[in-house]
Design a protein around this motif. Structure first.
Motif, PDB file in Angstrom:
ATOM      1  N   THR A   1       0.832  -1.204   0.000  1.00  0.00           N
ATOM      2  CA  THR A   1       0.000   0.000   0.000  1.00  0.00           C
ATOM      3  C   THR A   1       0.865   1.252   0.000  1.00  0.00           C
ATOM      4  O   THR A   1       0.597   2.215  -0.739  1.00  0.00           O
ATOM      5  CB  THR A   1      -0.933   0.002   1.227  1.00  0.00           C
ATOM      6  N   ILE A   2       1.919   1.246   0.809  1.00  0.00           N
ATOM      7  CA  ILE A   2       2.837   2.387   0.849  1.00  0.00           C
ATOM      8  C   ILE A   2       3.528   2.577  -0.500  1.00  0.00           C
ATOM      9  O   ILE A   2       3.622   3.693  -1.029  1.00  0.00           O
ATOM     10  CB  ILE A   2       3.889   2.196   1.963  1.00  0.00           C
ATOM     11  N   ILE A   3       3.999   1.471  -1.081  1.00  0.00           N
ATOM     12  CA  ILE A   3       4.715   1.546  -2.360  1.00  0.00           C
ATOM     13  C   ILE A   3       3.798   2.057  -3.467  1.00  0.00           C
ATOM     14  O   ILE A   3       4.177   2.939  -4.253  1.00  0.00           O
ATOM     15  CB  ILE A   3       5.294   0.158  -2.727  1.00  0.00           C
ATOM     16  N   LEU A   4       2.583   1.528  -3.544  1.00  0.00           N
ATOM     17  CA  LEU A   4       1.657   1.926  -4.603  1.00  0.00           C
ATOM     18  C   LEU A   4       1.295   3.400  -4.509  1.00  0.00           C
ATOM     19  O   LEU A   4       1.337   4.137  -5.509  1.00  0.00           O
ATOM     20  CB  LEU A   4       0.386   1.070  -4.529  1.00  0.00           C
ATOM     21  N   ASN A   5       0.945   3.858  -3.312  1.00  0.00           N
ATOM     22  CA  ASN A   5       0.565   5.253  -3.150  1.00  0.00           C
ATOM     23  C   ASN A   5       1.753   6.187  -3.345  1.00  0.00           C
ATOM     24  O   ASN A   5       1.622   7.245  -3.983  1.00  0.00           O
ATOM     25  CB  ASN A   5      -0.057   5.471  -1.766  1.00  0.00           C
ATOM     26  N   ALA A   6       2.917   5.809  -2.800  1.00  0.00           N
ATOM     27  CA  ALA A   6       4.109   6.643  -2.957  1.00  0.00           C
ATOM     28  C   ALA A   6       4.522   6.734  -4.427  1.00  0.00           C
ATOM     29  O   ALA A   6       4.941   7.802  -4.901  1.00  0.00           O
ATOM     30  CB  ALA A   6       5.254   6.085  -2.119  1.00  0.00           C
ATOM     31  N   THR A   7       4.388   5.630  -5.167  1.00  0.00           N
ATOM     32  CA  THR A   7       4.718   5.634  -6.596  1.00  0.00           C
ATOM     33  C   THR A   7       3.816   6.580  -7.366  1.00  0.00           C
ATOM     34  O   THR A   7       4.273   7.371  -8.206  1.00  0.00           O
ATOM     35  CB  THR A   7       4.592   4.215  -7.179  1.00  0.00           C
ATOM     36  N   LEU A   8       2.512   6.516  -7.069  1.00  0.00           N
ATOM     37  CA  LEU A   8       1.565   7.391  -7.764  1.00  0.00           C
ATOM     38  C   LEU A   8       1.832   8.861  -7.430  1.00  0.00           C
ATOM     39  O   LEU A   8       1.769   9.737  -8.312  1.00  0.00           O
ATOM     40  CB  LEU A   8       0.133   7.010  -7.381  1.00  0.00           C
ATOM     41  N   ILE A   9       2.151   9.135  -6.170  1.00  0.00           N
ATOM     42  CA  ILE A   9       2.459  10.514  -5.761  1.00  0.00           C
ATOM     43  C   ILE A   9       3.700  11.025  -6.495  1.00  0.00           C
ATOM     44  O   ILE A   9       3.714  12.159  -7.001  1.00  0.00           O
ATOM     45  CB  ILE A   9       2.664  10.581  -4.237  1.00  0.00           C
ATOM     46  N   MET A  10       4.733  10.196  -6.570  1.00  0.00           N
ATOM     47  CA  MET A  10       5.973  10.610  -7.235  1.00  0.00           C
ATOM     48  C   MET A  10       5.759  10.840  -8.726  1.00  0.00           C
ATOM     49  O   MET A  10       6.279  11.807  -9.294  1.00  0.00           O
ATOM     50  CB  MET A  10       7.059   9.558  -6.996  1.00  0.00           C
ATOM     51  N   ILE A  11       4.997   9.955  -9.373  1.00  0.00           N
ATOM     52  CA  ILE A  11       4.746  10.099 -10.809  1.00  0.00           C
ATOM     53  C   ILE A  11       4.013  11.407 -11.089  1.00  0.00           C
ATOM     54  O   ILE A  11       4.376  12.166 -12.000  1.00  0.00           O
ATOM     55  CB  ILE A  11       3.943   8.896 -11.335  1.00  0.00           C
TER      56      ILE A  11
END
Length: 308
Positions: free
Chosen positions: A37-47
């Motif tokens: 969950t952390i990885i998915l949300n952090a990835t979307l935020i960074m993109i």
């Protein structure tokens, strides 16, 4: 009364019937879900933050939704994982209040964010010629600020209500603390509590009806235009899925408020954690898969090493 209100340690009873094997199995499932969950949300935020072409209102609101999801999961998972590993199902009253504040802010922020995103989609599909004039950078910043200020206001109001009354009980029948569970510990209840809870309920009901009304207008508009239908399928379906996930999760509040005991303890425990686990995990997945620009950027990131 001083002795009655001196419970500084609260007991979480949701895992009382779980043996060590069940705890380890659930921990083995919950920890990867938390990390993913952390990885998915952090990835979307960074993109969204790094890609200039995605700095549009819809993606900014989506980024804000992911930040809110990270806050909610961080308020729930670490303490729940500690319960599973240590078999010490206790939490101080102060920690419980802080966790309750974070979770109320998250739940309010989730609904408010989805309502703002519904307005954005309504303007984009039903008022496309006026969209960029209305959704100016100042408007977007104001709406994001409103989401957080309003959520914090509701959270502080709800938690301050739990501090008003002394507590006579010290058992939380959930895997986490939130203001309704804390209110159930109180020695007494009065009309002021009913007014505040009624106000919060009316706000949530208004946001729920507002989102439904917005999408009814969008669906009616889509019947007249093929372009609008394409926009609806590409950008509104993920939003509707997120909205339904959040709405289903909030149904747990009714069970807590009215002390409904028709469900088994295990089913009630899983029902109560839906809003804290499913939307934060599902939101970045469905938006990443369904929204073309984000999907293209993700594919580019993963395919770039192969191209080199």
């Amino acid at each position: 009364m001083e002795n009655i209100s001196s419970f500084h340690i609260l007991t979480v009873t949701a895992l009382n019937d779980w043996d060590w094997t069940s705890r380890i199995l659930f921990f083995s499932f919950a920890l990867p879900c938390y990390l993913l969950t952390i990885i998915l949300n952090a990835t979307l935020i960074m993109i969204i933050a790094l890609e200039k072409t995605l700095r549009e209102p819809m993606y900014i609101f989506l980024c804000n939704l992911c930040v809110n999801d990270l806050c909610g999961t961080t308020g729930f998972y670490p303490r729940a994982l500690a319960y599973l590993l240590t078999e010490r199902n206790v939490i101080s009253h102060e920690e419980c209040i802080v966790q309750g504040l974070v979770i109320v802010i998250y739940a309010t922020g989730e609904f408010t964010s989805l309502s703002v995103m519904a307005v954005d989609r309504y303007l984009a599909i039903c008022r496309p010629l006026h969209y960029h004039r209305i959704m100016s950078p100042f408007t977007v910043l104001s709406l994001v600020t409103f989401i957080w200020v309003f959520s914090c206001f509701v959270g502080l109001m709800a938690i301050s209500l739990t501090l008003k009354y002394p507590i006579c009980r010290h058992e939380i029948n959930k895997l986490f603390c939130e203001h309704l569970s804390l209110l159930n510990l109180a020695c007494k209840h009065d009309i002021f509590e009913a007014i505040v809870n009624g106000f919060i309920f009316i706000i949530m009901s208004f946001l729920f009806v507002f989102v439904l009304f917005s999408y009814l207008k969008i669906i009616l508009a889509c019947r007249k235009s093929k372009v609008s239908r394409e926009k609806f399928y590409s950008t509104c379906i993920p939003h509707l899925i997120s909205f339904l996930n959040t709405t289903c999760g909030l149904s747990d509040s009714l069970y807590t408020k009215f002390n409904i005991n028709t469900l088994s303890h295990l089913v009630y425990t899983f029902l109560s954690i839906i809003i804290l686990t499913v939307p934060p995990f599902v939101n970045p997945l469905i938006y990443g898969i369904k929204l073309g620009p984000i999907r293209a950027k993700i594919l580019y990131i993963f395919q770039r090493p192969k191209i080199k």
